[in-house]
Design an enzyme around this catalytic site. Structure first.
Site, short mmCIF file in Angstrom:
data_model
loop_
_atom_site.label_atom_id
_atom_site.label_comp_id
_atom_site.label_asym_id
_atom_site.label_seq_id
_atom_site.Cartn_x
_atom_site.Cartn_y
_atom_site.Cartn_z
N GLN A 235 -58.74 28.58 6.05
CA GLN A 235 -58.23 28.34 7.46
C GLN A 235 -58.50 29.52 8.36
OE1 GLN A 235 -53.65 28.43 8.76
NE2 GLN A 235 -54.34 26.09 8.48
N LEU A 247 -52.76 38.49 15.31
CA LEU A 247 -52.24 37.25 15.58
C LEU A 247 -51.50 36.92 16.79
CD1 LEU A 247 -52.74 34.33 14.54
CD2 LEU A 247 -50.39 34.33 13.19
C1 LIG Z 1 -50.23 37.53 10.81
C2 LIG Z 1 -49.92 36.32 10.04
C3 LIG Z 1 -48.83 35.80 10.60
C4 LIG Z 1 -48.55 34.67 9.63
N1 LIG Z 1 -47.28 33.84 10.00
C5 LIG Z 1 -46.82 33.03 9.26
C6 LIG Z 1 -45.79 32.08 9.76
O1 LIG Z 1 -45.16 32.40 10.73
N2 LIG Z 1 -45.32 31.12 8.92
C7 LIG Z 1 -46.01 30.85 7.71
O2 LIG Z 1 -45.59 29.91 6.94
N3 LIG Z 1 -47.01 31.71 7.26
C8 LIG Z 1 -47.20 32.61 8.00
N4 LIG Z 1 -48.63 33.15 7.71
C9 LIG Z 1 -48.95 33.01 6.05
C10 LIG Z 1 -47.99 33.72 5.34
O3 LIG Z 1 -47.42 34.95 5.96
C11 LIG Z 1 -48.61 34.36 3.86
O4 LIG Z 1 -49.17 33.33 3.39
C12 LIG Z 1 -47.45 34.62 3.12
O5 LIG Z 1 -46.43 35.38 3.71
C13 LIG Z 1 -48.00 35.16 1.75
O6 LIG Z 1 -46.90 35.68 1.12
P1 LIG Z 1 -47.16 36.28 -0.58
O7 LIG Z 1 -45.94 36.50 -1.28
O8 LIG Z 1 -47.88 35.07 -1.32
O9 LIG Z 1 -48.41 37.27 -0.52
P2 LIG Z 1 -48.17 38.76 0.36
O10 LIG Z 1 -47.06 38.91 1.08
O11 LIG Z 1 -49.45 39.04 0.93
O12 LIG Z 1 -47.99 39.80 -1.15
C14 LIG Z 1 -48.82 40.17 -1.90
C15 LIG Z 1 -48.42 41.37 -2.65
O13 LIG Z 1 -49.45 41.46 -3.83
C16 LIG Z 1 -49.45 42.76 -3.75
N5 LIG Z 1 -50.90 42.94 -4.44
C17 LIG Z 1 -52.04 42.72 -4.13
N6 LIG Z 1 -53.13 43.03 -4.99
C18 LIG Z 1 -52.32 43.79 -6.02
C19 LIG Z 1 -52.74 44.19 -7.20
N7 LIG Z 1 -54.22 44.40 -7.30
N8 LIG Z 1 -51.90 45.04 -7.96
C20 LIG Z 1 -50.50 44.87 -7.54
N9 LIG Z 1 -50.15 44.49 -6.59
C21 LIG Z 1 -51.07 43.79 -5.68
C22 LIG Z 1 -49.47 43.78 -2.51
O14 LIG Z 1 -49.28 45.00 -2.19
C23 LIG Z 1 -48.41 42.71 -2.09
O15 LIG Z 1 -47.10 43.30 -2.32
C24 LIG Z 1 -48.89 34.43 8.49
C25 LIG Z 1 -50.03 35.08 7.89
C26 LIG Z 1 -50.58 36.13 8.96
C27 LIG Z 1 -51.76 36.77 8.31
#
Ligand SMILES: Cc1cc2nc3c(=O)[nH]c(=O)nc-3n(C[C@H](O)[C@H](O)[C@H](O)COP(=O)(O)OP(=O)(O)OC[C@H]3O[C@@H](n4cnc5c(N)ncnc54)[C@H](O)[C@@H]3O)c2cc1C
Length: 580
Positions: A235, A247
């Site tokens: 995306q 953003l």
């Molecule tokens: C600027 C921005 C704004 C956004 N706003 C929205 C919104 O308003 N609404 C919406 O629905 N979505 C939004 N999104 C998308 C959404 O925020 C993300 O898709 C979502 O928060 C991802 O969550 P997650 O828990 O999958 O990963 P993350 O929150 O990215 O967490 C990943 C975790 O994995 C850990 N990690 C990574 N690699 C390793 C490793 N090798 N070993 C150990 N730990 C590791 C990191 O330290 C972190 O703790 C936005 C995205 C961005 C970039």
């Protein structure tokens, strides 16, 4: 040699990982969270701005909304590539998950009547996005971290997961590099959940944080057993702010902001006669790039950009409902959005692809492995994700995976793996590190990383065509060959960013190859995947999901396909009135 044992291990402390941990720990099981960062709250979920979708129908404008409309919007947004049984399950769960977080103490913005407020987002029929001003991710991360603290869930911070420990096709744990003291450790459990977020750093211009390497996807892919679902679907968000591509949330347009070209014309209605500024992100980003190519962009902020006008919303609205954007604009690009237009240009934002799982978040090909959140593809978003559906996916997949693991833990025996298996994997990782540190001549990993990101932006971006993708593929193949010969200048094991990149880079190059090759093979245009040489959607041949794998010892990805589940809405028009 440090070896830790838990019932389950969660790699990733963002919203998805912590939500799963809370589900499992609340039933008394021993679980731990691993994160690259020093604190859970610093995970990328914290940066989410605009909100989270759930059909609460709380505002006057959203009366009539229900799970069906949310499902239809999601399916149309996905250009019919989402699995509709998963869409149905997630959107039905959404109101419960929001009310649960409200009950836990989430400070959502309210209507005058005190109900949870909802705002309009792109591709949505009704205002459905629940929000906390434009700091929704921050509020939810604070909330979920406090739940984890109450449950005494151990957090192992500053750990980089390096590999999965496999006993045949069963995962028994992960190895990690302790980033602070340089030790290789092992974490063992009956289940491993990957929740490592997206892979935005594959691209040069991205809204993603400097932790979004896609590590979970790479360590799964490097087993040769797991599969990446839909790698060609990436995306590009319409309104990142150059030059750093921070953003400005879609909530800006949801609340009434508009995009303008150099003539200060509101051009989006020329491209999307039915949704205008609030068409889905793939449509808006393409339209913006067409305006720029047509010479109606503006030079400045190190690039050619367009304008986002939110000053028309007035100071009061911007300073309260869009206060993060207000802050970011003033402090990072020197623009006061209550008085001036904001410069915007599309950039990479989200990976629809990820570790392919089934409906219960269980990874294809590896028993005991789960993937959730942005790191996974189960597949809720298909060819294009709707705004607000990703935060929803994090909590929904965390909840569903948690439930499934609880079911298994109730009947599983304690994991016993072959003697020496764990020690061997730790030694393998130590040898890898020794080899990288010992290399005197070779390729500079930062240079390769930067080249790869440039190629991805150039050849697998918003507009694609066969010839450019072929060129990109050849260039990536050369980079991939060089990954075996990476040398680094800093020879420390602890606190060494160069080593950390070198350890993940060959896996990243493999993911990049999966994206490029799948993009070449998909000879149609669907959602975010636009082919100038095949501008039509082709349901006859391409209503199917790509599955990419990288068997051990081969030099390029293997690509297969599986059918998409159509259970609610047969393929049709997306209803945006898109002019192609
Ligand atoms: C600027 C921005 C704004 C956004 N706003 C929205 C919104 O308003 N609404 C919406 O629905 N979505 C939004 N999104 C998308 C959404 O925020 C993300 O898709 C979502 O928060 C991802 O969550 P997650 O828990 O999958 O990963 P993350 O929150 O990215 O967490 C990943 C975790 O994995 C850990 N990690 C990574 N690699 C390793 C490793 N090798 N070993 C150990 N730990 C590791 C990191 O330290 C972190 O703790 C936005 C995205 C961005 C970039």
């Amino acid at each position: 040699m440090k070896i830790y044992k838990f019932d389950s291990i969660i790699v990733g402390g963002g919203l998805a990982g912590v939500r799963a941990a809370v589900e499992i720990a609340s039933k008394g099981y021993k679980i731990c969270l691993l994160t690259l960062l020093d604190k859970l709250i610093r995970s990328h979920s914290n940066a989410a701005q605009g909100g989270i979708q759930a059909s609460l129908a709380n505002t006057t404008e959203s009366i009539g909304d229900d799970w069906r409309v949310h499902a239809y919007d999601t399916i149309k947004g996905s250009d019919w590539l989402a699995d509709q049984d998963i869409v149905e399950e997630v959107v039905k769960l959404a109101p419960f998950l929001i009310r649960e977080m409200d009950y836990w103490g989430a400070v959502f913005s309210r209507t005058d009547k005190g109900l949870i407020n909802q705002r309009q987002f792109g591709g949505a029929t009704y205002p459905r996005c629940v929000f906390a001003s434009d700091g929704t991710g921050h509020v939810l991360m604070n909330l979920i971290e406090s739940r984890a603290t109450c449950l005494n869930i151990p957090v192992f911070s500053r750990r980089q997961a390096l590999s999965l420990i496999l006993d045949g096709v069963k995962v028994v744990g992960v190895t990690t590099l302790n980033l602070v003291n340089g030790e290789i450790e092992a974490f063992l459990g009956n289940a491993v959940i990957l929740a490592t977020g997206g892979a935005g750093l594959l691209y040069k211009e991205t809204t993603n944080a400097r932790t979004c390497f896609g590590d979970g996807m790479t360590i799964a892919l490097e087993t040769g057993l797991a599969q990446i679902g839909n790698p060609e679907f990436v995306q590009f968000h319409p309104t990142p702010m150059p030059p750093r591509y921070i953003l400005a949330t879609e909530g800006c347009r949801g609340d009434g902001g508009v995009l303008l070209n150099s003539e200060e014309k509101e051009f989006m209605w020329d491209y999307s006669s039915m949704k205008g500024n609030l068409a889905s992100r793939d449509v808006v980003s393409r339209s913006m790039m067409r305006e720029i190519v047509a010479g109606r962009g503006i030079e400045g902020f190190s690039t050619t950009h367009l304008w986002l006008d939110i000053k028309r919303l007035g100071y009061e609205h911007v300073a309260t409902k869009l206060r993060d954007v207000y802050f970011l604009c003033r402090n990072f690009i020197g623009v006061d959005p209550t008085k001036e237009y904001i410069p915007v240009r599309p950039a990479q934002h989200y990976t629809m692809f990820g570790v392919k799982t089934n409906k219960r978040c269980e990874a294809y090909g590896i028993q005991g492995l789960y993937a959730i959140g942005e790191c996974a593809c189960w597949d809720l978003h298909g060819a294009n994700r709707l705004g607000g559906n990703s935060l929803l996916e994090t909590v929904a997949s965390g909840y569903i995976a948690g439930q499934k693991i609880l079911e298994n833990l109730a009947k599983d025996k304690i994991q016993i793996c072959k003697d020496g298996l764990v020690e061997d994997e730790i030694k393998r990782q130590e040898t890898r590190i020794k080899n990288i540190l010992g290399k005197k001549d070779g390729e500079n990993v930062y240079r390769l990383f930067s080249e790869m990101r440039g190629i991805m932006s150039q050849n697998a971006g918003i507009f694609r065509n066969g010839q450019d993708i072929e060129i990109g593929l050849a260039a990536l193949n050369k980079i991939f060959e060089k990954t075996a010969n990476v040398k680094i200048d800093c020879k420390e094991i602890a606190l060494n960013l160069e080593l950390q990149l070198a350890l993940r880079f060959s896996g990243m190059a493999k993911i990049a190859l999966c994206v490029m090759k799948s993009a070449l093979l998909r000879t149609e245009s669907r959602g975010s995947h636009w082919r100038d040489d095949f501008p039509k959607r082709d349901d006859k041949n391409w209503l199917k999901r790509t599955l990419a794998s990288f068997p051990i010892g081969v030099q390029e990805p293997e690509i297969n396909y599986e059918p998409v589940k159509i259970t609610l809405l047969p393929p049709g028009d997306r209803g945006y009135g898109e002019k192609k």
